[in-house]
Design an enzyme around this catalytic site. Structure first.
Site, PDB file in Angstrom:
ATOM      1  N   ARG A 235      55.295  70.038  39.804  1.00 52.26           N
ATOM      2  CA  ARG A 235      56.475  70.028  40.627  1.00 52.26           C
ATOM      3  C   ARG A 235      56.062  71.393  41.189  1.00 52.26           C
ATOM      4  NH1 ARG A 235      57.352  65.518  40.542  1.00 52.26           N
ATOM      5  NH2 ARG A 235      59.591  64.509  40.194  1.00 52.26           N
ATOM      6  N   GLU A 264      58.409  69.917  50.730  1.00 56.58           N
ATOM      7  CA  GLU A 264      57.475  68.886  51.134  1.00 56.58           C
ATOM      8  C   GLU A 264      58.154  67.990  52.272  1.00 56.58           C
ATOM      9  OE1 GLU A 264      56.665  66.676  47.382  1.00 56.58           O
ATOM     10  OE2 GLU A 264      55.861  68.321  46.429  1.00 56.58           O
ATOM     11  N   HIS A 281      51.739  65.252  47.292  1.00 54.15           N
ATOM     12  CA  HIS A 281      52.420  64.682  46.296  1.00 54.15           C
ATOM     13  C   HIS A 281      52.131  62.993  45.911  1.00 54.15           C
ATOM     14  CE1 HIS A 281      56.210  64.883  43.928  1.00 54.15           C
ATOM     15  NE2 HIS A 281      55.616  64.121  43.092  1.00 54.15           N
ATOM     16  N   ILE A 282      50.664  62.830  45.729  1.00 53.51           N
ATOM     17  CA  ILE A 282      50.219  61.656  45.281  1.00 53.51           C
ATOM     18  C   ILE A 282      50.047  61.407  43.913  1.00 53.51           C
ATOM     19  CG2 ILE A 282      49.374  60.988  47.837  1.00 53.51           C
ATOM     20  CD1 ILE A 282      46.505  61.748  46.317  1.00 53.51           C
ATOM     21  N   GLY A 283      50.471  62.056  43.078  1.00 52.40           N
ATOM     22  CA  GLY A 283      50.255  61.922  41.541  1.00 52.40           C
ATOM     23  C   GLY A 283      50.380  60.584  41.253  1.00 52.40           C
TER      24      GLY A 283
HETATM   25  C1  DGY Z   1      57.624  61.343  39.288  1.00 57.93           C
HETATM   26  O1  DGY Z   1      57.181  60.597  38.429  1.00 57.93           O
HETATM   27  O2  DGY Z   1      58.575  62.102  39.396  1.00 57.93           O
HETATM   28  C2  DGY Z   1      56.278  61.522  40.161  1.00 57.93           C
HETATM   29  O3  DGY Z   1      56.379  63.009  40.821  1.00 57.93           O
HETATM   30  C3  DGY Z   1      56.674  60.874  41.469  1.00 57.93           C
HETATM   31  O4  DGY Z   1      57.468  60.994  42.216  1.00 57.93           O
END
Ligand code: DGY
Length: 307
Positions: A235, A264, A281-283
């Protein structure tokens, strides 16, 4: 008919199924018209008359919850709940869910990808070739290096499993130590300063909370080795972006791979630096995982809204 706002900008990108489940259950669906994370003003505007939200990581604070006077359920596509004022939601009787399908492996893969990209300058070389040039620079191996994992929960552990072939040494910083897992994978639990000082790659995989906000500032970055790289797929706000920019500018660390930001969409000085790889933020954005996460979120929401 129940009104559902889908704030997740990438919702339904990989499959129509989640949307068809909502339609089949008679929901009136409103999609995020901005194609990015909502601002507070946009949340205040769009949440005032909805019964349910399929949420991304937009901030759902007291003001937003107060305006959303019909809201009964917030269903996240994801596992992080740091963006929601959970206590206040509870006092209002609003139910909050996360998806059961975990994004751990997808986030860990992205962290590994960023590590190799930064260490071997993959994106830098790509940009050079696209610019019509042919310039080579030497990077470094990940093989045999020390990986420092800040937050060795599900994602940190997935990273350990994924990197097994690289014969890495592992250091971990976590309030909760999994002694069994540590023994099995030869992980040393250490304090944060030792980890920062001894690691070739530092990966942030800790949840955001009041304890971990600003966990990494100028002082902590100064503890890292000059040839070390810093990866954050957890984060924004866990690391001070200003301090990170300074450390990179002054070559106090060798590079960084960053997927998450304080604000973001991110616009800022990190984009001017060469030794940095940035992703938006593409995790969890891997099709196989994402479809299941969205279906979970939709089902969790419908279970509350169904008469
Ligand atoms: C989460 O799982 O919170 C990731 O950041 C995807 O939003």
């Amino acid at each position: 008919m129940k009104k559902v706002f889908i704030s997740l900008s990438s919702f339904s990108q990989v499959s129509d199924k989640p949307l068809s489940i909502l339609n089949a259950n008679g929901c009136e669906v409103v999609l995020n018209p901005y194609k990015r994370k909502l601002t507070k003003e946009e949340c205040l505007k769009h949440y005032s008359d909805v019964d349910g939200i399929i949420a991304g990581t937009e901030r759902i604070d007291k003001d937003v919850l107060t305006v959303a006077n019909k809201l009964r359920v917030i269903s996240r596509v994801g596992v992080g709940l740091d963006s929601i004022d959970l206590e206040y939601a509870k006092t209002l009787g609003i139910e909050v869910y996360t998806s059961q399908t975990l994004p751990s492996i997808a986030v860990a893969e992205l962290a590994l990808g960023l590590m190799i990209d930064v260490l071997r300058h993959i994106s830098q070389h790509h940009a050079i070739i696209k610019n019509g040039e042919w310039i080579k620079s030497s990077g470094s191996l990940i093989y045999g290096k020390t990986l420092g994992i800040v937050g060795c929960g599900r994602i940190g552990k997935a990273l350990v499993s994924l990197t097994k072939g690289f014969e890495m040494k592992y250091l971990a910083f976590d309030q909760e130590m999994d002694i069994e897992f540590g023994k099995l994978h030869n992980i040393r639990y250490v304090d944060l300063s030792y980890l920062l000082n001894q690691s070739d790659v530092v990966s942030i995989n800790i949840s955001k909370s009041s304890d971990t906000t600003d966990l990494i500032g100028a002082e902590e970055l100064a503890m890292m080795r000059k040839d070390a790289v810093f990866i954050n797929t957890a984060r924004g706000g866990i690391v001070s972006e200003d301090a990170l920019v300074e450390a990179l500018r002054k070559s106090e660390i060798a590079g960084a791979g960053i997927d998450v930001f304080d604000q973001e969409p991110y616009v800022g000085p990190l984009t001017d630096l060469e030794n940095v790889v940035l992703t938006p933020h593409i995790g969890s954005n891997a099709g196989e995982i994402r479809e299941r996460m969205e279906i979970d979120a939709v089902n969790n929401l419908i279970a509350v809204l169904k008469p």
